[in-house]
Design a protein around this motif. Sequence first.
Motif, short mmCIF file in Angstrom:
data_model
loop_
_atom_site.label_atom_id
_atom_site.label_comp_id
_atom_site.label_asym_id
_atom_site.label_seq_id
_atom_site.Cartn_x
_atom_site.Cartn_y
_atom_site.Cartn_z
N ILE A 126 0.82 -1.21 0.00
CA ILE A 126 0.00 0.00 0.00
C ILE A 126 0.85 1.26 0.00
O ILE A 126 0.45 2.31 -0.51
N HIS A 127 2.07 1.16 0.54
CA HIS A 127 2.93 2.34 0.62
C HIS A 127 3.39 2.79 -0.76
O HIS A 127 3.70 3.97 -0.96
N LEU A 128 3.42 1.88 -1.72
CA LEU A 128 3.75 2.27 -3.09
C LEU A 128 2.64 3.13 -3.67
O LEU A 128 2.90 4.04 -4.47
N THR A 129 1.40 2.85 -3.28
CA THR A 129 0.28 3.67 -3.73
C THR A 129 0.29 5.03 -3.05
O THR A 129 0.06 6.07 -3.69
N ILE A 130 0.57 5.02 -1.75
CA ILE A 130 0.60 6.29 -1.01
C ILE A 130 1.65 7.23 -1.58
O ILE A 130 1.44 8.44 -1.68
N LYS A 177 2.91 7.16 -4.67
CA LYS A 177 3.00 6.99 -6.13
C LYS A 177 3.48 8.24 -6.86
O LYS A 177 4.22 8.15 -7.84
N ASP A 178 3.07 9.41 -6.39
CA ASP A 178 3.47 10.64 -7.08
C ASP A 178 4.97 10.88 -7.00
O ASP A 178 5.56 11.46 -7.92
N ALA A 185 6.71 9.12 -16.26
CA ALA A 185 6.82 7.65 -16.19
C ALA A 185 7.35 7.25 -14.82
O ALA A 185 7.95 8.05 -14.10
N LEU A 186 7.09 5.99 -14.46
CA LEU A 186 7.59 5.48 -13.19
C LEU A 186 9.11 5.38 -13.23
O LEU A 186 9.70 4.90 -14.20
N SER A 187 9.74 5.81 -12.16
CA SER A 187 11.19 5.73 -12.07
C SER A 187 11.62 4.32 -11.66
O SER A 187 10.81 3.51 -11.20
N PHE A 188 12.90 4.05 -11.79
CA PHE A 188 13.43 2.75 -11.36
C PHE A 188 13.29 2.58 -9.85
O PHE A 188 13.21 1.45 -9.36
N THR A 189 13.26 3.68 -9.11
CA THR A 189 13.11 3.59 -7.66
C THR A 189 11.83 2.86 -7.29
O THR A 189 11.79 2.09 -6.32
N TYR A 190 10.77 3.09 -8.05
CA TYR A 190 9.50 2.40 -7.80
C TYR A 190 9.70 0.89 -7.87
O TYR A 190 9.25 0.15 -7.00
#
Length: 235
Positions: free
Chosen positions: A91-95, A97-98, A105-110
């Motif tokens: 869930i913390h990836l959603t929190i 997300k910005d 685009a999503l960064s590699f950190t994600y």
Amino acid sequence: MKNLNQWYLHLFLILLSLSTVGVYFLFKNQTYFAFLIWNLFLAWIPYILAVIAQFIHTSTYMILRKIILIAVGLAWLLFLPNSPYVLTDFIHLTILKDSYVEKGALSFTYWYDFFVIFLFAWNGLLLGCSSMYIIQKIWKERFNPFVSWLIIVLTALLCGYGILLGREYRLNSWDAFHTERILEILRETLHQEAFVFCLLVGFVIMTVYVTFYVLVNSIGSSRHSSPYTNEKSRR
């Protein structure tokens, strides 16, 4: 049920956890994901309690063995939701997300954080399934297979409720001793959404556990065992 090779299992789970923590330190987000190590520590508690319960179960010289076994079993049930709970850390990836978006685009950190959380969740599920297997075997030996499976199904549903209390109401296992607060929250959870949540999470936990159970007991065979050799032995 087959017997688990305890020493190999202990060694494997320890090495898996150490390697997971090592990966975490390579890719960690120093401002946020430190809770993963704490959650992994909590996921180990029910496994350790299950091993203790098995030792008590097989001991023939321990005084008040049944009473101690019940006490350890209740403690195991209280802490067990911590093992699958790590799944909800996604869930913390959603929190956040910005914060992961760079140039649209999503960064590699994600992806680093995603797979690090996956490793911790995988650890938690394996620890939980291993402890459930040990406890089920104790129930099977004390009663029968039907009772052992009934206990496991009820345990999975209670785990779903435990995860609800942990994620939505921020309760810890030791908060069970705060009777007034627990009773108040129990009344708050008497609604349809909570019921459906517990059923869904319980079903997911049962699905993972049954997969674990089948892999341990039904997949693979002895190198010298095959339908042809069995057929020849009957002739």
